[in-house]
Design a protein around this motif. Structure first.
Motif, PDB file in Angstrom:
ATOM      1  N   VAL A  61      -1.247  -1.813  -0.355  1.00 17.85           N
ATOM      2  CA  VAL A  61      -1.291  -2.419  -1.680  1.00 17.85           C
ATOM      3  C   VAL A  61      -1.390  -3.917  -1.460  1.00 17.85           C
ATOM      4  CG1 VAL A  61      -0.056  -2.819  -3.846  1.00 17.85           C
ATOM      5  CG2 VAL A  61       0.075  -0.577  -2.714  1.00 17.85           C
ATOM      6  N   GLU A  65      -2.406  -7.253  -6.241  1.00 21.82           N
ATOM      7  CA  GLU A  65      -2.041  -6.143  -7.119  1.00 21.82           C
ATOM      8  C   GLU A  65      -0.540  -6.104  -7.360  1.00 21.82           C
ATOM      9  OE1 GLU A  65      -2.221  -1.243  -7.320  1.00 21.82           O
ATOM     10  OE2 GLU A  65      -3.384  -2.327  -5.808  1.00 21.82           O
ATOM     11  N   LEU A  66       0.225  -6.313  -6.302  1.00 16.35           N
ATOM     12  CA  LEU A  66       1.670  -6.274  -6.478  1.00 16.35           C
ATOM     13  C   LEU A  66       2.134  -7.434  -7.352  1.00 16.35           C
ATOM     14  CD1 LEU A  66       4.131  -5.075  -3.815  1.00 16.35           C
ATOM     15  CD2 LEU A  66       4.805  -6.875  -5.379  1.00 16.35           C
ATOM     16  N   ARG A  69       1.685  -6.626 -10.965  1.00 20.69           N
ATOM     17  CA  ARG A  69       2.710  -5.722 -11.488  1.00 20.69           C
ATOM     18  C   ARG A  69       4.018  -6.477 -11.749  1.00 20.69           C
ATOM     19  NH1 ARG A  69       1.930   0.039 -10.525  1.00 20.69           N
ATOM     20  NH2 ARG A  69      -0.180   0.394  -9.769  1.00 20.69           N
ATOM     21  N   VAL A  97       9.500  -3.521  -7.288  1.00 16.49           N
ATOM     22  CA  VAL A  97       8.091  -3.164  -7.405  1.00 16.49           C
ATOM     23  C   VAL A  97       7.513  -2.836  -6.029  1.00 16.49           C
ATOM     24  CG1 VAL A  97       5.801  -3.994  -8.067  1.00 16.49           C
ATOM     25  CG2 VAL A  97       7.780  -4.498  -9.525  1.00 16.49           C
ATOM     26  N   ARG A 100       8.712   0.616  -4.962  1.00 11.17           N
ATOM     27  CA  ARG A 100       8.019   1.687  -5.670  1.00 11.17           C
ATOM     28  C   ARG A 100       6.582   1.860  -5.178  1.00 11.17           C
ATOM     29  NH1 ARG A 100      11.383   5.403  -7.585  1.00 11.17           N
ATOM     30  NH2 ARG A 100      12.519   4.807  -9.448  1.00 11.17           N
ATOM     31  N   GLN A 101       5.953   0.787  -4.757  1.00 10.86           N
ATOM     32  CA  GLN A 101       4.591   0.901  -4.252  1.00 10.86           C
ATOM     33  C   GLN A 101       4.560   1.604  -2.894  1.00 10.86           C
ATOM     34  OE1 GLN A 101       1.422  -0.060  -5.961  1.00 10.86           O
ATOM     35  NE2 GLN A 101       3.116   0.551  -7.287  1.00 10.86           N
ATOM     36  N   HIS A 104       5.046   5.187  -3.699  1.00 10.34           N
ATOM     37  CA  HIS A 104       3.826   5.757  -4.264  1.00 10.34           C
ATOM     38  C   HIS A 104       2.857   6.168  -3.165  1.00 10.34           C
ATOM     39  CE1 HIS A 104       0.125   6.278  -6.501  1.00 10.34           C
ATOM     40  NE2 HIS A 104      -0.419   5.274  -5.827  1.00 10.34           N
ATOM     41  N   ALA A 146      -0.305   2.100 -14.691  1.00 10.79           N
ATOM     42  CA  ALA A 146       0.898   2.211 -13.876  1.00 10.79           C
ATOM     43  C   ALA A 146       1.793   3.339 -14.372  1.00 10.79           C
ATOM     44  CB  ALA A 146       1.659   0.892 -13.881  1.00 10.79           C
ATOM     45  N   GLU A 149       0.527   6.560 -13.022  1.00  8.08           N
ATOM     46  CA  GLU A 149       0.851   6.606 -11.593  1.00  8.08           C
ATOM     47  C   GLU A 149       2.314   6.988 -11.392  1.00  8.08           C
ATOM     48  OE1 GLU A 149       1.668   3.001  -8.779  1.00  8.08           O
ATOM     49  OE2 GLU A 149      -0.505   3.354  -8.787  1.00  8.08           O
ATOM     50  N   ASP A 153       3.712  10.356  -9.584  1.00 10.20           N
ATOM     51  CA  ASP A 153       4.649  10.300  -8.460  1.00 10.20           C
ATOM     52  C   ASP A 153       5.858  11.190  -8.718  1.00 10.20           C
ATOM     53  OD1 ASP A 153       3.009   8.523  -7.144  1.00 10.20           O
ATOM     54  OD2 ASP A 153       4.245   6.755  -7.566  1.00 10.20           O
TER      55      ASP A 153
END
Length: 327
Positions: A61, A65-66, A69, A97, A100-101, A104, A146, A149, A153
């Motif tokens: 990621v 992108e992070l 978020r 965050v 969680r990524q 994911h 999100a 997603e 998950d």
């Protein structure tokens, strides 16, 4: 050392927020110092890959992108007012965050490995439930993409639990230490071989348990603990109390996910578990995959903890994991 004395998982490391819907338990906050602005500004190279915030195997990621978020949360004044009033910082949000990524990516890989398919219709049905919006809000998810997603998950985690809970069995030795230094010393001895491990456990007397055999379906509320996710042939140690300083050490001598179903009338079926418990267990089941693929996190967020499956604040030492000689 009883199993219920082991620490709860802290995979979300989620900032404290408004009360979560009844079907989800409020996550544990790992409070840290600093601000995400300092951590995220001037983003340089990620961990061994330019522009990456987190890497799991061959998947990643990006920092961009992070950051996007994280910004979605920071730009919600109502949410930030509540979070900061509860003692949270922007750095806590960034770590949550990032955690969680990573999860994911792990869940996506686990679904591919185990053939767990979550179609759009199932996601739509979950999103339509009346308490889903509150759950997503508590998980700091505000973007429709999100949200899908996050729901996918969750459903993958539930699928992993349904597949493995009734077949997951472990055999472990457990003992304790009163400092990190003692824990490291004992961990090295436990990992050195059967004779050294036996000597440590014998010396610890009633504080130790040997050859503890556990079936996840018989202790489902504990199936999300790190000892159920640790592969056989490892010794792990983690701090379970800060005051007084207490460390728990676990030597895993056997772990199986392909045995026959329990068949015990006292066992808990998946149908009896709540959504949060199923989600917790499913995420725990990705622990061996995380080790197999390798997880790297940009140091601007902190350090990945292989037992708690979460990003720790910068400077906080992760749990100890050592390869063990079993014979």
């Amino acid at each position: 050392m009883l199993i219920d004395q082991l620490p709860a998982q802290r995979w979300g490391s989620a900032p404290r927020t408004r009360a979560r819907a009844a079907r989800r338990r409020a996550p544990v906050l790992v409070v840290a110092l600093g601000a995400a602005c300092a951590l995220l500004a001037g983003c340089g190279t990620g961990p061994n890959q330019a522009g990456a915030a987190v890497i799991v195997g061959d998947s990643s990621v990006s920092l961009t992108e992070l950051q996007a978020r994280v910004d979605q949360v920071l730009n919600r004044s109502d949410v930030m007012t509540d979070l900061t009033a509860r003692g949270n910082t922007a750095a806590d949000i960034a770590r949550f965050v990032a955690t969680r990524q990573v999860q994911h990516l792990l869940l996506t890989q686990a679904a591919q490995r185990d053939g767990i398919v979550v179609d759009d219709q199932r996601v739509d049905a979950e999103l339509a439930k009346p308490d889903t919006a509150q759950m997503l809000d508590s998980d700091l998810v505000f973007d429709p993409v999100a949200a899908r997603e996050a729901i996918r998950d969750q459903l993958i985690a539930e699928g992993l639990t349904a597949k493995y809970l009734d077949r997951l069995a472990i055999t472990v030795d457990v003992t304790t230490a009163s400092s990190r230094e003692e824990a490291l010393s004992k961990a090295r001895l436990l990992a050195a071989g059967p004779a050294q491990a036996a000597a440590v456990l014998a010396a610890d007397g009633p504080n130790a348990q040997r050859n503890l055999q556990l079936r996840a379906a018989l202790v489902p509320q504990s199936a999300a603990l790190f000892l159920f996710g640790t592969p056989a042939g490892q010794v792990v140690a983690t701090q379970t109390s800060a005051s007084p300083d207490v460390w728990t050490l676990v030597r895993v001598t056997r772990r199986s996910t392909d045995g026959p179903p329990v068949g015990d009338p006292n066992a808990t079926s998946v149908a009896q578990l709540g959504v949060q418990t199923m989600d917790d267990i499913g995420r725990r089941l990705t622990q061996p995959l995380a080790e197999q693929l390798g997880v790297r996190v940009s140091p601007r967020y902190g350090t990945w903890d292989p037992l708690f499956l979460s990003v720790l604040p910068p400077g906080q030492q992760p749990s100890v994991v050592l390869p063990a000689t079993l014979s």
